[in-house]
Write an enzyme that holds these catalytic residues in place. Structure first.
Site, PDB file in Angstrom:
ATOM      1  N   LEU A 186      -7.483   8.423   3.178  1.00  0.00           N
ATOM      2  CA  LEU A 186      -7.186   6.835   3.862  1.00  0.00           C
ATOM      3  C   LEU A 186      -8.213   6.540   4.528  1.00  0.00           C
ATOM      4  O   LEU A 186      -8.388   5.560   5.275  1.00  0.00           O
ATOM      5  CB  LEU A 186      -5.853   6.885   4.715  1.00  0.00           C
TER       6      LEU A 186
ATOM      7  N   ILE B 146      -7.819   0.945  10.297  1.00  0.00           N
ATOM      8  CA  ILE B 146      -8.368   1.435  11.378  1.00  0.00           C
ATOM      9  C   ILE B 146      -9.862   1.238  11.562  1.00  0.00           C
ATOM     10  O   ILE B 146     -10.352   1.698  12.543  1.00  0.00           O
ATOM     11  CB  ILE B 146      -7.931   2.934  11.421  1.00  0.00           C
ATOM     12  N   GLY B 147     -10.513   0.794  10.427  1.00  0.00           N
ATOM     13  CA  GLY B 147     -12.005   0.593  10.632  1.00  0.00           C
ATOM     14  C   GLY B 147     -12.469  -0.350   9.659  1.00  0.00           C
ATOM     15  O   GLY B 147     -13.554  -0.279   9.464  1.00  0.00           O
ATOM     16  N   GLY B 148     -11.655  -1.161   9.100  1.00  0.00           N
ATOM     17  CA  GLY B 148     -11.896  -2.238   8.064  1.00  0.00           C
ATOM     18  C   GLY B 148     -11.004  -1.950   6.840  1.00  0.00           C
ATOM     19  O   GLY B 148     -11.329  -2.841   5.812  1.00  0.00           O
ATOM     20  N   SER B 149      -9.979  -1.293   6.998  1.00  0.00           N
ATOM     21  CA  SER B 149      -9.391  -1.173   5.598  1.00  0.00           C
ATOM     22  C   SER B 149      -8.546  -2.260   5.030  1.00  0.00           C
ATOM     23  O   SER B 149      -8.171  -2.194   3.874  1.00  0.00           O
ATOM     24  CB  SER B 149      -8.404   0.256   5.794  1.00  0.00           C
TER      25      SER B 149
ATOM     26  N   LYS C 227       0.822  -1.382   0.216  1.00  0.00           N
ATOM     27  CA  LYS C 227       0.003  -0.018  -0.135  1.00  0.00           C
ATOM     28  C   LYS C 227       0.981   1.176   0.009  1.00  0.00           C
ATOM     29  O   LYS C 227       1.702   1.225   0.755  1.00  0.00           O
ATOM     30  CB  LYS C 227      -0.976  -0.045   1.140  1.00  0.00           C
TER      31      LYS C 227
ATOM     32  N   SER D  64      -9.725   1.292   2.961  1.00  0.00           N
ATOM     33  CA  SER D  64      -8.633   1.964   2.152  1.00  0.00           C
ATOM     34  C   SER D  64      -7.570   1.153   1.507  1.00  0.00           C
ATOM     35  O   SER D  64      -7.115   1.640   0.631  1.00  0.00           O
ATOM     36  CB  SER D  64      -7.942   3.139   3.109  1.00  0.00           C
TER      37      SER D  64
END
Lengths: 549, 549
Positions: free
Chosen positions: B180, B227-230, B131, B206
Site C-alpha cells: 500500500l 498517507i503520503g499522496g495515495s 479500494k 496507492s
C-alpha cells in the site's frame, strides 16, 4: 552535580518570594499536632472580615463585584495572597509567590476599569494559582526534578496567555511531586505538601499544591494537569472542584514535561480547579476555548465551547465501585449510606438513575499503565540520575506500573489499537444502556495518609477512555462516629486487601472531605459540567433544582 | 505456503466476478501499443449514447436525475458497470466486481422511490468504486499482500455503512500496490494497473485502481486512502479529482492496514475521489460527516460539516516548487507557462495571489519518512515472508525511507514533538503571510512511467502537516509540441538530478493529464473544497466566477 545544592536553588527562590509582611507570627500558629487548619485565617484574626468574605467568593462573584465597582482587583489579590501565605506556613503548598507582579497587574486592571468603565475580560482581577510545571517566562521551572531547578523558559505557557488576556492575575505557583506521577505531593526540592483538612494526610497529587490552594481558598481558581487523576484526586482530597477536560481541548504548549517528547498514546491534559463552584470550572473553560486555541496549537480539536443547558432527561449511572477494588465505606461513592441516599435524592428530583456496571476496568488499567512509561521510565530515571537526587518511594511505585523493559514500537501500536477499541466499546455501551453520565468515587477512599496513595484506577480509567470528569465535594467529611471500619468485609483480591488494610478506622482520616466524580461522554465537556452543577445542588439538598432549570 | 497458489485465489475471485456479458470482444480491443484508451467506450460502440451520457454525469447530477424520475438506479449502475468492465480489460484496475449485488441494490432503490416518491438519501443510486483494503463483509480483503488473500472480514467498513445509508451502490473493488506504499499500482496478486490516458504510465498509487476508475469514468465517486499522496497522486495522474481530508474527520474503522496496530504518529486517512467535479468530493464528505461518525469511532473529532461559501477575499499562495526539487516544465504547477498564466487568471478574477515560499519541506520529509515504518518495516516484511512473495522494487524503495533499525519509543516521541512544532510553525506562517490556500504541484511531474514513482514530498508534506488538499485536473495534458525538455536546467542536487533525468522529452509522457493540488489550513476542509471549486472554474476560463458567487 551535588543534588542538595541544586535543590537549594528552589528553596531559595521560594523563601525569597514569600511576602513576609503577611506571615503569621509563630506564637499564633496552631500546634503541629493540630490536623485541621482550614479555619486559621478566621480564628487567627490575621484577615479582616472583608478579606474573609472576599476569599469565600467564587470567580464569577468576584468578577461581578468588580464590574459593579464593589471590589478592586488590588484588594482581591491582596486578600488571597494573605490567605496563601498562611496556607503555605501550614501546608507547604507553594513553590513561589509572585506578589509584587500580581499586585502591579491588579493595579493596572483597576486603572483600566477606572479609565474605561469596562473590565479587561471575563476573568478581570481573578487570582489564579498555577502548578509549577506550567511555564512562566523568566521564572525557573523544575517540574519536580532537582536536575531542572535552574531551567528558565522564555515564554508563558499558551494557556496562561489566554487567561491573562481575559484579566486573570497569577499570584502563586504551587507544588507537585517528584516525577509528576504521584497522587501525593512530595519532592526533593521544596518538600512535602500536606492537606489543610488533616495535616497527616496528603492533599493528593500530582497537582497537590493546587489541591491545598483550593482547599484553603488561596484562589478561586487554580490550574492543574492530569494524566491519571492529578487534577481530580487533589480536588477530591481537599474538598474542592476540579475538571479533567477531554484531550485536545485545552492548550498544552508550555507545560514542562519529563520524557522525550510527545507521548501521544496517553497525553496529559491541563484543566481548572476551583475552590467554590462547578460554575467557575465552566467559566475557565469558556474563557480559554472562546479564544480558539487551536489557531495556535494546531493539534487541538477546533471544537468551540458550547453554551448548554442541563438535559432535563438525563440518565445517571451510579458506579458503586470499579469491580476490582471495593472502596471502604467512607469511599464508596462517599459513605455508602449517603450514596444510597444520593440515589434517592436524584430520583426524587426527577432524574433517572441506574446502576452502572463497570466494563473491563482491569483491561483499561492494563492499557493505560503500560502506556505511562513505554520507555520503562528511562527518560525519567536519567533525569533523576542527572542530579543524583534520591528516588522517592511513590516515584518507584509509579514507574513499576509500566513494564521494566521498553515497549517496542509494534507493542506500542498494539496498545494504541486496544485503547481505541476499548474507547469505542465503552462509548457504545453507554449509548446502549442509555446512560449519559456516570457518578462514581474519585479514589479508593478519601485523602490518603502521606505516602500511601497507591490506587489510581478510579481516575486513570477516564484518562484512557478520554471522558471528561468533574470532581465536586459531597459536603461530607469522614466522621469518627459514623465511619467505623467494616470488620466483616472480605477483600476481593490482593489490591483490595492492600487498600482495605489502610482503613483501620475513621480516626486515621478524621475530617477528610469526601469528593465525588461525575463523568460524561467523550467530548461532552460542556454537558458534563452543566449536569454536574445540577447534581451537586441536588445532593446538597437544594429543593426544586430540576423544575427551576 | 506457496505464494503463487495463494495469489491465485485473488485472481480466481477477480475472474469469477467479471460480468462476462459486457466484455469487449477481442477483435474490438485497441492494440496493445495504443496508449490512450479513454475514448474506447464511445468508439467501440459498446455503450449506448444514453449510457455514455450517464457515465459523463456527476454524482450530484445523477441524484438530481433520479429525483426527477429521469433515471433509474438500475440503468445508472449498469452503465457504469459496463464501462468498468471495459476499463478493466484495458487497464487491469479491478480486484473484484460486485455486479449482481449492485444491481439488486439498485433495484431496491428504484422500488423504494417508486413506492414512496422519495430518495433513500443524498447518494441514492450513486455507484462508488472502492479500494480493495476497505473491508466488505464476506469478501476477501488482502490489502495488497499475498499472505492475506484468504482473509475475510465480517463487517463492512464504517465508512461504507454511512455511504450505504445515504443510498450509495458499491459495484467494483479496485487495485492497490503491494505494501500500500507505492505511488504506483502493482502487486503479486492481480498484477499491475496502468493509466487509461497512457498505458505505459502508472495510474498512480496507492489508490491506483481508483485513479483508473475515475479517469475512465467507471463511477462518479470512488474511495481511496492517503498517507503520503495515495489519493492525490492517482487523481492527478488520471485527470480526476481527489480529496485528502484532515485526519480524524472520516471514519477509518474497517480499513485493513498492515502493521501492528495504530501508528498514530502519521495516520492515513480515507477520502473521496471523483471523476467529474470538486462538488462531488464535497457531497461525499457532507454525507459522511453529517452522520456524526464520531459517535461510533470515538477517535474522530466531533466537528460537524459546515456549509460554507467561498471567501471572496481569499489569498492564494502559489508554490512553484518545494525548494528541494524543481519539477520539470510539465510539472511545475502544470506547464510552467500555464502556471504563470494561472496566476494572471486568478488575479484577473479578483483573487489576491502571492508566491508561497516553502518552509523547511526537507525537515517535514525527515519527520514523515521516519514515521512511516518506525519498526523498520518489520511488520510488513514479516507479512511478505509469511507468503514468500517477492518484494517489489517500489516496496523496498518505500521501506528504505525509514531507518533500517527500529525507532526507540523516545525517538518516536521526539519525532511526534518535532511534527507538532513544525505544524504550529507552518500554520503560524500562513497566518503571518496572510495566505489562506496554497496552489502547488501534486507530484514531481505527471504520471510516472511504471515503476518510476519515487518522489513523494509534494503530497507527503501535507500529510505530516495535516492540511486538507484537493486535486483537480488543469484540463491540460502533456503536449509533444509544447513540453520540450529544458536542456539548460542545472539540477539542484541528487534527488533533483534523478527526477530530472526521467524527463527525456514529452514523448515519454504523451497525453498524461496535468493535475493541480490546492491546499488549505488544518481542519479547513470545507473552505478548501469551496475555494478549490472556484479556482478550478477560473483556471478553466469560466468568466465572472467571483462576481457570480
Amino acid at each position: 552535580m551535588v543534588w542538595q545544592s541544586q535543590a537549594q536553588k528552589a528553596k531559595d527562590i521560594l523563601h525569597a518570594s514569600i511576602p513576609t509582611q503577611w506571615l503569621a507570627p509563630a506564637h499564633l500558629l496552631p500546634p503541629a499536632h493540630q490536623k485541621d487548619v482550614t479555619d486559621f485565617p478566621r480564628t487567627s484574626g490575621l484577615l479582616t472580615d472583608r478579606e474573609l468574605s472576599i476569599t469565600d467568593m467564587s470567580a464569577t462573584a468576584l468578577v461581578s463585584g468588580m464590574a459593579a465597582g464593589l471590589l478592586t482587583a488590588e484588594e482581591v489579590v491582596v486578600a488571597f495572597l494573605k490567605r496563601a501565605v498562611l496556607a503555605h506556613q501550614l501546608t507547604n503548598f507553594a513553590t513561589e509567590f509572585m506578589a509584587d507582579k500580581a499586585i502591579a497587574r491588579a493595579k493596572e486592571l483597576d486603572a483600566y476599569r477606572k479609565k474605561t468603565g469596562k473590565l479587561v475580560g471575563p476573568l478581570h482581577g481573578v487570582p489564579i494559582s498555577v502548578k509549577e510545571h506550567i511555564e512562566i517566562a523568566g521564572l525557573t521551572c523544575n517540574a519536580g526534578f532537582v536536575a531542572w531547578a535552574g531551567e528558565i523558559p522564555d515564554k508563558d505557557a499558551l494557556l496562561l496567555q489566554y487567561l491573562a488576556n481575559a484579566g486573570a492575575v497569577f499570584h502563586v505557583r504551587t507544588n507537585q511531586p517528584q516525577s509528576l506521577m504521584h497522587l501525593c505531593c512530595n519532592n526533593n526540592l521544596t518538600g512535602q505538601t500536606v492537606n489543610p483538612f488533616n495535616r497527616t494526610l496528603t492533599p493528593g497529587g500530582s497537582s497537590g499544591g493546587e489541591g491545598a490552594s483550593m482547599g484553603f481558598k488561596c484562589a478561586p481558581l487554580g490550574i492543574g494537569t492530569d494524566i491519571g487523576g492529578s487534577i481530580r484526586a487533589p480536588a477530591a482530597f481537599c474538598g474542592a472542584y476540579g475538571f479533567r477536560p477531554t484531550i485536545h481541548r485545552n492548550p498544552c504548549t508550555g507545560l514542562k514535561i519529563p520524557g522525550s517528547g510527545n507521548n501521544e498514546s496517553i497525553p496529559g491534559v491541563v484543566g481548572p480547579m476551583a475552590s467554590q463552584s462547578v460554575e467557575d470550572l465552566e467559566l475557565f473553560q469558556r474563557v480559554v476555548i472562546d479564544q480558539e486555541p487551536w489557531d495556535e496549537e494546531t493539534s487541538l480539536a477546533p471544537v468551540p465551547w458550547k453554551r448548554v443547558v442541563p438535559n432535563r432527561n438525563m440518565t445517571i449511572g451510579i458506579m458503586w465501585d470499579d469491580g476490582l477494588f471495593s472502596p471502604p465505606p467512607y469511599g464508596r461513592c462517599e459513605r455508602l449510606a449517603l450514596t444510597r441516599d444520593a440515589k434517592a435524592k436524584l430520583q426524587a428530583a426527577g432524574i433517572k438513575v441506574v446502576d452502572w456496571e463497570p466494563y473491563r476496568h482491569d483491561h483499561g488499567w492494563d492499557i493505560v499503565s503500560n502506556l505511562y512509561f513505554p520507555d520503562a521510565a528511562a527518560g525519567q530515571r536519567a533525569l533523576l540520575d542527572q542530579s543524583g537526587e534520591p528516588t522517592l518511594p511513590l516515584t518507584e511505585w509509579a514507574y513499576s506500573y509500566s513494564r521494566s523493559t521498553p515497549l517496542t514500537i509494534p507493542e506500542n501500536h498494539m496498545l494504541n489499537q486496544q485503547r481505541d477499541v476499548y474507547r469505542d466499546e465503552y462509548h457504545a455501551l453507554m449509548k446502549t444502556r442509555g446512560v449519559d453520565f456516570i457518578l462514581c468515587p474519585t479514589y479508593a477512599g478519601v485523602a490518603a495518609v502521606l505516602g500511601e496513595s497507591h490506587y489510581w484506577n478510579y481516575t486513570a480509567i477516564w484518562n484512557i477512555l478520554d471522558h471528561p470528569a468533574v470532581v465536586f465535594p459531597s459536603g461530607l467529611v469522614v466522621d469518627t462516629a459514623l465511619d467505623a471500619a467494616d470488620e466483616r468485609y472480605v477483600p476481593r483480591g490482593e489490591v483490595d486487601a492492600r487498600e482495605w488494610k489502610k482503613y483501620t478506622g475513621p480516626e486515621r482520616y478524621e475530617g477528610a472531605p469526601i469528593g465525588l466524580q461525575f463523568v460524561g461522554k467523550h467530548f461532552k465537556d460542556e454537558e458534563t459540567l452543566a449536569a454536574a452543577a445540577v447534581v451537586e445542588r441536588i445532593l446538597k439538598g437544594e429543593d426544586d433544582v430540576m423544575s427551576k432549570l
